[in-house]
Design a protein around this motif. Structure first.
Motif, PDB file in Angstrom:
ATOM      1  N   VAL A 169      -3.148   4.795   7.947  1.00  0.00           N
ATOM      2  CA  VAL A 169      -3.606   3.427   7.699  1.00  0.00           C
ATOM      3  C   VAL A 169      -2.422   2.618   7.179  1.00  0.00           C
ATOM      4  N   PRO A 170      -2.495   1.295   7.285  1.00  0.00           N
ATOM      5  CA  PRO A 170      -1.382   0.469   6.803  1.00  0.00           C
ATOM      6  C   PRO A 170      -1.137   0.648   5.296  1.00  0.00           C
ATOM      7  N   LEU A 171       0.107   0.433   4.903  1.00  0.00           N
ATOM      8  CA  LEU A 171       0.514   0.595   3.510  1.00  0.00           C
ATOM      9  C   LEU A 171      -0.342  -0.252   2.565  1.00  0.00           C
ATOM     10  N   GLY A 172      -0.583  -1.503   2.914  1.00  0.00           N
ATOM     11  CA  GLY A 172      -1.393  -2.374   2.069  1.00  0.00           C
ATOM     12  C   GLY A 172      -2.810  -1.857   1.896  1.00  0.00           C
ATOM     13  N   THR A 173      -3.359  -1.272   2.941  1.00  0.00           N
ATOM     14  CA  THR A 173      -4.710  -0.704   2.864  1.00  0.00           C
ATOM     15  C   THR A 173      -4.734   0.480   1.910  1.00  0.00           C
ATOM     16  N   VAL A 174      -3.708   1.324   1.993  1.00  0.00           N
ATOM     17  CA  VAL A 174      -3.628   2.482   1.091  1.00  0.00           C
ATOM     18  C   VAL A 174      -3.571   2.017  -0.361  1.00  0.00           C
ATOM     19  N   LYS A 175      -2.745   1.022  -0.640  1.00  0.00           N
ATOM     20  CA  LYS A 175      -2.631   0.516  -2.013  1.00  0.00           C
ATOM     21  C   LYS A 175      -3.971  -0.035  -2.486  1.00  0.00           C
TER      22      LYS A 175
END
Length: 193
Positions: A169-175
């Motif tokens: 998943v995209p980095l922003g989603t993980v955060k």
């Protein structure tokens, strides 16, 4: 043949482990044996990080090693093998915990007259990893997408970018998942829920 399990020999570098994993994934039986010998101590340490009793951690390690041997072809090879290995080991430890928890809790509450124990009061020591596992089990029911990123970041300290690559998943989603997961877990660990 490499003897990675030999305590006298040098530890393998992450690149060496990735190379062994690629060869093992491609069907090299000797590479698989070498890989399993090299990763066992790491897998056991991961399982010990989740399960407080050595025998339980050994069971989880055995399950994880079997999963690695039989499902190595599911490692895509995009990221480090050890990152994929963390997820396999954590999932094995959590699976072992669930199995042990189910064995320890009477199913026939009507026959035996037992209530299900409150996990906040039955942990061996207040504030242990068992409390965290109980909290993860609770949020997983309604929000499974938060569990793996939260465990990988807050328990194992993996960097956000590795987690994003691993869970695809995209980095922003993980955060965001980790942030929301922390919000859900905090009251469970304090006993507010």
């Amino acid at each position: 043949m490499i003897t990675p399990g030999d305590p006298q020999g040098p530890a393998l570098s992450p690149d060496d482990i990735d190379d062994l994993a690629r060869r093992a994934r491609d069907g090299d039986r000797d590479a698989l044996e070498d890989l399993l010998g090299a990763i066992r101590p790491r897998v056991l340490n991961i399982c010990r990080g989740v399960l407080p009793y050595s025998s339980d951690a050994e069971d989880a390690c055995q399950e994880a090693m079997l999963n690695v041997a039989t499902k190595i072809d599911s490692w895509g090879g995009r990221g480090r093998f050890t990152t994929w290995l963390h997820v396999v080991a954590v999932n094995s430890a959590r699976s072992t915990y669930r199995r042990l928890k189910n064995l320890a809790t009477p199913i026939d509450t009507d026959v035996f007259g037992h209530d299900r124990p409150d996990p906040r009061t039955t942990s061996v020591i207040a504030g242990t990893r068992l409390d965290l596992l109980e909290a993860m089990e609770t949020i997983e029911r309604d929000h499974p997408q938060f569990v793996d990123p939260l465990l990988l970041r807050d328990v194992y300290g993996l960097p956000y970018d590795e987690i994003a690559e691993l869970v695809d998943v995209p980095l922003g989603t993980v955060k965001a998942q980790i942030h929301h997961g922390r919000k859900l877990v905090r009251p469970l660990l304090r006993g507010d829920a």
